[in-house]
Scaffold this motif. Sequence first.
Motif, PDB file in Angstrom:
ATOM      1  N   GLU A 267       7.994  -1.635 -18.367  1.00 24.15           N
ATOM      2  CA  GLU A 267       8.745  -0.706 -19.218  1.00 24.15           C
ATOM      3  C   GLU A 267       9.978  -0.177 -18.502  1.00 24.15           C
ATOM      4  O   GLU A 267      11.085  -0.150 -19.067  1.00 24.15           O
ATOM      5  CB  GLU A 267       7.835   0.451 -19.640  1.00 24.15           C
ATOM      6  N   HIS A 268       9.810   0.217 -17.243  1.00 26.41           N
ATOM      7  CA  HIS A 268      10.944   0.735 -16.474  1.00 26.41           C
ATOM      8  C   HIS A 268      11.993  -0.354 -16.269  1.00 26.41           C
ATOM      9  O   HIS A 268      13.198  -0.113 -16.469  1.00 26.41           O
ATOM     10  CB  HIS A 268      10.482   1.268 -15.118  1.00 26.41           C
ATOM     11  N   VAL A 269      11.554  -1.553 -15.847  1.00 21.25           N
ATOM     12  CA  VAL A 269      12.506  -2.628 -15.561  1.00 21.25           C
ATOM     13  C   VAL A 269      13.215  -3.062 -16.834  1.00 21.25           C
ATOM     14  O   VAL A 269      14.429  -3.329 -16.830  1.00 21.25           O
ATOM     15  CB  VAL A 269      11.790  -3.817 -14.885  1.00 21.25           C
ATOM     16  N   ALA A 274      18.133  -3.351 -19.982  1.00 16.37           N
ATOM     17  CA  ALA A 274      18.816  -3.074 -21.252  1.00 16.37           C
ATOM     18  C   ALA A 274      20.105  -2.277 -21.016  1.00 16.37           C
ATOM     19  O   ALA A 274      21.070  -2.415 -21.775  1.00 16.37           O
ATOM     20  CB  ALA A 274      17.890  -2.315 -22.192  1.00 16.37           C
ATOM     21  N   ARG A 275      20.108  -1.447 -19.970  1.00 15.21           N
ATOM     22  CA  ARG A 275      21.308  -0.646 -19.658  1.00 15.21           C
ATOM     23  C   ARG A 275      22.341  -1.419 -18.853  1.00 15.21           C
ATOM     24  O   ARG A 275      23.435  -0.920 -18.597  1.00 15.21           O
ATOM     25  CB  ARG A 275      20.904   0.621 -18.885  1.00 15.21           C
ATOM     26  N   GLN A 276      21.999  -2.627 -18.422  1.00 18.30           N
ATOM     27  CA  GLN A 276      22.902  -3.386 -17.568  1.00 18.30           C
ATOM     28  C   GLN A 276      24.179  -3.753 -18.307  1.00 18.30           C
ATOM     29  O   GLN A 276      24.158  -4.144 -19.469  1.00 18.30           O
ATOM     30  CB  GLN A 276      22.201  -4.654 -17.074  1.00 18.30           C
ATOM     31  N   ALA A 281      26.087  -5.472 -13.267  1.00 19.90           N
ATOM     32  CA  ALA A 281      25.255  -6.675 -13.138  1.00 19.90           C
ATOM     33  C   ALA A 281      25.075  -7.103 -11.690  1.00 19.90           C
ATOM     34  O   ALA A 281      23.973  -7.457 -11.262  1.00 19.90           O
ATOM     35  CB  ALA A 281      25.863  -7.814 -13.952  1.00 19.90           C
ATOM     36  N   ARG A 282      26.148  -7.061 -10.908  1.00 16.92           N
ATOM     37  CA  ARG A 282      26.037  -7.495  -9.512  1.00 16.92           C
ATOM     38  C   ARG A 282      25.144  -6.548  -8.723  1.00 16.92           C
ATOM     39  O   ARG A 282      24.418  -6.965  -7.818  1.00 16.92           O
ATOM     40  CB  ARG A 282      27.421  -7.590  -8.862  1.00 16.92           C
TER      41      ARG A 282
END
Length: 372
Positions: A267-269, A274-276, A281-282
């Motif tokens: 859930e956390h990951v 989703a917020r990336q 991204a890097r």
Amino acid sequence: MTEKLLNFRAEGPASAPPLLLGPSLGTSYALWDKVAPELSITHRVIRWDLPGHGGSAPDLIGPGATVGDLADLVLALADSLGIGQFAYAGVSLGGAVGLHLAVEHPERVSSLAVICSSAHFNGSKPWEERAARVRSEGLDWLVESANSRWFTPGFTVPELVADQGAADPAAYAACCDALAAFDLRSRLSEIGARTLVIAGREDPATPPAHLREIADAVAGAALVEIPGASHLAPAQCPSAVLSALRAHLGGGARLGMAVRREVLGDEHVDRAQARQTPFTARYQDFISRYAWGEIWTDTTLSRRERSMVTLTALIAHGHYDELAMHVRAARRNGLTVEEIGAVLLQSAVYCGVPAANSAFAVAQRVLEEDGD
């Protein structure tokens, strides 16, 4: 008496994952000049010279040598450097050495990249004839044809052509003997290492069909064909080779993501993913590759111990949002509520009472929310 070893060049941090790079016949480790420095940002890169090539002594092999003999020299070099398991990438004869290592010494090879190479080199006769001519005439005639064998028309790398002429004829001929005897087609299916196969679309020496044969036989192997590349792809198309190798060697990111999910929870990951954005991204890749793919996978400390260290460090620096996440991770890693309390209590002594006060408030909220 000190054992004589292959000449090599080491680049990158000594603590980074090791990556061995093998050369093509007739070249030196200069074949990797445009690729190795970039790879050394994330790896301990060891590029080596064939016997009688570059700085390696010619008498390391003799007539009737095999690819297995060359592989043994590579293992001796790795042993001398304290390297157990390693990633491996090799071109042509260097690629054949990698195939042999993956079959005969699978415990040593964590991943394999075979570049402009083959599981066989068109039978023994051409290599027997070349070895005989080199032994009688030397290498000048091969220097004259180096560009057409190695590169597309109009392209050259003078330093590599010079390597061809500077090689020791006897050692070069012994390497030809090794290629003449090499045929690993019947054993390709035994390779279990994660494998990348790179073909130069214009390669006359090991055409793409040879690389497809390897990719088809090795379970899960990935195949990349580089347009415009001939036999020495790392020298002619370094950016394309580098991109393929980076993606292939990024196994730490994939492993790290798996560990990250195990410790922090799906859930956390999933929320973090989703917020990336392109901007972050890097950084997300960095976290997965290094924090989770290298640090949290190190078995020197158990996950329980790592949770205790992490809780203390977060309290010391006042990172309470991260602390909440890692209180949940600590429970997932097997710490009891009482053990978490003991860690927070000890932090009162070494990090300060105000820091521990805030930490207890965060931990109590998290534990109550989770029903502990």
